[in-house]
Design a protein around this motif. Structure first.
Motif, mmCIF file in Angstrom:
data_model
loop_
_atom_site.group_PDB
_atom_site.id
_atom_site.type_symbol
_atom_site.label_atom_id
_atom_site.label_comp_id
_atom_site.label_asym_id
_atom_site.label_seq_id
_atom_site.Cartn_x
_atom_site.Cartn_y
_atom_site.Cartn_z
ATOM 1 N N HIS A 70 12.067 -19.784 -46.535
ATOM 2 C CA HIS A 70 10.976 -19.630 -45.326
ATOM 3 C C HIS A 70 11.033 -19.935 -43.967
ATOM 4 N N LEU A 109 10.437 -14.765 -46.503
ATOM 5 C CA LEU A 109 9.105 -15.018 -46.231
ATOM 6 C C LEU A 109 9.918 -15.990 -45.301
ATOM 7 N N SER A 122 12.357 -24.443 -46.849
ATOM 8 C CA SER A 122 11.487 -23.879 -45.682
ATOM 9 C C SER A 122 12.511 -24.648 -44.267
ATOM 10 N N ASP A 136 2.202 -20.441 -42.408
ATOM 11 C CA ASP A 136 2.836 -20.805 -43.380
ATOM 12 C C ASP A 136 2.882 -21.453 -43.798
ATOM 13 N N SER A 139 7.076 -16.498 -41.048
ATOM 14 C CA SER A 139 5.852 -16.326 -40.196
ATOM 15 C C SER A 139 6.345 -15.908 -38.533
ATOM 16 N N ALA A 141 2.806 -19.421 -47.399
ATOM 17 C CA ALA A 141 4.354 -18.815 -47.731
ATOM 18 C C ALA A 141 4.607 -19.973 -49.155
#
Length: 384
Positions: A175, A196, A146, A75, A198, A78
């Motif tokens: 993300h 992106l 995100s 995280d 995670s 990113a």
């Protein structure tokens, strides 16, 4: 005393096959994967094979996958990496939600101290981010959005595809923290409008201290760790090869068993809700999260009239591990910021407990655990 582990969302027991794969690496190979001699090449082969396994499973190329020290590092890498790269293009605005993991929220706070602007969009009473709120928050200099896939406290699944399509239309990166989604939801980044993503090993029965970050080809991300050219110069430091091999084996087992595990996890979740309602009374149990868009392994429920701290203590004394979904600050159990963001009553926040299911849990064990809860709940009521 028989012990029951219902805290898989915090960390899951390692799959024995993953542990075996790791032991073979730790006792059989010791070269550095960056070395060019035969010892190094043997370890590099293990690293490449593990990367290929995970990359194939999520639908990306091996070159788009970076190994990290866990979900938190993924995280951080990113958000901070993409934000710093975007600033060079004149973009300095970030959008996230109020219920993200602290690894995202605190990364955003750190970026604010660097001069970035952060907009935190709200969630509704089910913990869902409204894509319209995200759209309204987008500005001309927005670099990154995100939003997590599955909330770690409530299990609520976010509308990632809709938000991703919106981000694409505005030329904004997306993300996604998919730490709680991996292994319980099918993930194919070829089909998802995500730049992106995670991941973490220890949530899917792999070792702790290992994670991965998917970086879509062409996405500019500055490294946040320096000192070597490992991971295509995106994450310096000698790779944790044994951990990565264990991660890949756990991933392989998790993905291959998803079709059977998912319905079983759903059954465990549903049955636990029913048993708790029978024991406490339907009016005394409230399930927190979305009623249909949820991951099957996470269940957050409020035991109205019984404080979280008291409930967790009694569960622990009965040999049942669960979580309050809260942070312990200065010795006091504080209400969850996730439930606060969902605008629940104080009573509902103060009585919430998270149960999360996974490897090793059985229906027989669940019935035994329910009987234990019935025993101490009778005592709690008597003493109330």
């Amino acid at each position: 005393m028989d012990r029951v582990y219902y805290d898989h969302a915090a960390s899951s027991p390692m799959n024995p096959e993953a542990a075996k794969a790791m032991l073979e690496v730790m006792t059989g190979t010791y070269g550095n994967p960056s070395s060019t001699h035969s010892f190094g090449r043997a370890v590099r082969q293990l690293l490449n094979r593990s990367r290929d396994t995970i990359a194939h499973g999520i639908g990306c190329t091996a070159g788009e996958l970076v190994f990290t020290g866990g979900g938190t590092e993924s995280d951080n890498a990113a958000l901070i990496g993409a934000a710093r790269a975007a600033r060079k293009q004149g973009k300095s605005h970030i959008i996230t939600s109020a219920t993200e993991h602290h690894a995202v929220l605190q990364s955003c706070e750190a970026l604010e101290r660097e001069g970035f602007r952060v907009t935190i969009v709200p969630v509704d009473e089910h913990g869902i981010v409204n894509p319209a709120d995200v759209e309204r928050a987008i500005e001309s200099d927005t670099a990154l959005i995100s939003i997590m896939y599955v909330n770690n406290e409530t299990g609520t699944i976010q509308p990632i595809e809709e938000i991703g399509e919106l981000a694409r239309s505005k030329s904004v990166l997306l993300h996604v923290d998919a730490v709680q989604a991996l292994g319980v939801l099918a993930i194919d980044v070829r089909q998802l409008p995500v730049d992106l993503m995670s991941f973490s090993s220890h949530k899917i029965n792999g070792p702790q201290g290992v994670g991965a970050l998917y970086i879509r080809k062409g996405t500019a991300v500055e490294p946040i760790q320096y000192g070597g050219s490992q991971e295509r110069k995106r994450r310096a430091g000698t790779e944790n090869v044994a951990g990565i091999v264990g991660f890949a084996k756990a991933f392989e087992l998790s993905v291959n068993s998803l079709a059977e595990r998912k319905p079983f996890l759903e059954q465990l979740r549903y049955t636990w809700i029913e048993r708790m309602r029978e024991i406490v009374g339907a009016e005394g149990i409230v399930v927190n999260g979305h009623p249909s868009n949820y991951a099957p392994h996470i269940l957050n429920m409020s035991f109205i009239g019984v404080g979280t701290e008291s409930m967790l203590m009694n569960l622990d004394l009965a040999g049942i591990a669960a979580s309050g979904g809260s942070a312990c600050t200065a010795g006091a159990l504080e209400p969850s910021y996730v439930l606060q963001a969902m605008n629940f009553s104080q009573e509902r926040q103060a009585s919430a407990v998270r149960f999360s299911f996974g490897l090793g849990n059985t229906m027989e064990e669940l019935e035994l655990a329910a009987k234990k809860v019935a025993t101490f709940m009778a005592r709690v009521r008597t003493n109330a």
